[in-house]
Design a protein around this motif. Structure first.
Motif, short mmCIF file in Angstrom:
data_model
loop_
_atom_site.label_atom_id
_atom_site.label_comp_id
_atom_site.label_asym_id
_atom_site.label_seq_id
_atom_site.Cartn_x
_atom_site.Cartn_y
_atom_site.Cartn_z
N GLY A 60 0.77 -1.24 0.00
CA GLY A 60 0.00 0.00 0.00
C GLY A 60 0.80 1.29 0.00
O GLY A 60 0.26 2.36 0.25
N LYS A 63 3.61 1.54 -4.82
CA LYS A 63 4.49 0.95 -5.83
C LYS A 63 3.79 0.86 -7.19
O LYS A 63 4.35 1.23 -8.21
N THR A 64 2.56 0.38 -7.16
CA THR A 64 1.79 0.29 -8.41
C THR A 64 1.54 1.68 -8.98
O THR A 64 1.69 1.91 -10.19
#
Ligand code: ATP
Length: 270
Positions: A60, A63-64
């Protein structure tokens, strides 16, 4: 019906503006944006553009989001899949899925491939064989390594992978010419939490004097995802109480709720 192979986004809207805090990580990953935008500039002296970067950090933390922002900034397509999708796959499916993914990404190059939870496929080989091993996982990992090694210098596909368990990864992934760049994405400090609140408060109808510094102080140990959650929850709580604007108390109630959820999640069963 055939499961979706991977996700493809041609026009990514996310940019570095959407990523609060993480100054160091943004600075490091900016280099990849440059490589994608003007590869010729970097290869002119015979240098080779890196093929991959590994984002390492707790769940959370963005990173994405950061990987997506690279695609948005460089204006290149974003191909993504999650390592955990491979876990229950039939023999041969994982490897062929990786092959398809790389083929598509190469056809649309310059492009980014994002592999979330790479530890699910990238665990050190030959270990954890107590349950009889997992050949399919190894096949998938081998295919991934083969694809990355097969990139020519002018393929212009960069693979970004994310994990919160860099320690369990197969060392072969970290070898030169593969994920040779590692970027740490940590939990936000108080100043970064304030910035993340500002990003996620922006779209809400809220009272005017909301103190984001105060909210940051109330949320030690929260990830960016937790803060996004708090903001959403606060808006729902306010709406449930028929308010016309989200106020401080709604945020405090939302923080309590999220803390409760986190405590449950982290409870150690003895
Ligand atoms: P996981 O390891 O669980 O996959 P992750 O590190 O990839 O997590 P993201 O999926 O990028 O985390 O974050 C989830 C959501 O949390 C984002 O879509 C965003 O709304 C919010 N978020 C996380 N970090 C940040 C940040 N630094 N700035 C703004 N929003 C953030």
């Amino acid at each position: 019906s055939r499961a979706k192979l991977f996700d493809e986004k041609t026009e990514v809207k996310t940019t570095f503006k959407d990523v609060a805090g993480l100054e160091g990580a943004k600075e490091e990953i900016q280099e990849i944006v440059e490589f994608l935008k003007t590869p010729e500039k970097y290869t002119i002296l015979g240098g080779k553009i890196p093929k991959g970067a590994l984002l390492v950090g707790p769940p959370g933390t963005g990173k994405t989001l950061l990987a997506k922002a690279v695609a948005g900034e460089a204006k290149v397509p974003f191909f993504s899949l999650s390592g955990s999708d491979f876990v229950e796959m039939f023999v041969g499916v994982g490897a062929s899925r990786v092959r398809d993914l790389f083929k598509q990404a190469k056809d649309k190059a310059p492009s980014i491939i994002f592999i979330d939870e790479i530890d699910a496929v990238g665990r050190a080989r030959g270990k954890n064989n107590m349950s009889g091993g997992n050949d399919e996982r190894e096949n998938t990992l081998n295919q991934l390594l083969t694809e990355m090694d097969g990139f020519g210098t002018n393929t212009h596909v960069i693979v970004i992978a994310a994990t919160n368990r860099a320690d369990v990864l197969d060392k072969a992934l970290m070898r030169a010419g593969r994920f040779d760049r590692q970027i740490y994405v940590d939990l936000p400090d108080i100043r970064e939490r304030k910035e993340i609140f500002e990003v996620h408060l922006a779209p809400l109808k809220k009272v005017e004097n909301l103190d984001t510094e105060f909210l940051a102080k109330q949320t030690p140990g929260f990830s960016g995802a937790d803060i996004a959650n708090v903001c959403n929850e606060a808006a729902l709580i306010a709406a449930r109480n028929n308010k016309t604007a989200v106020d401080k108390q709604d945020f405090l109630d939302a923080v309590d709720r999220i803390v409760g959820g986190l405590e449950k999640k982290n409870k150690i069963v003895t």
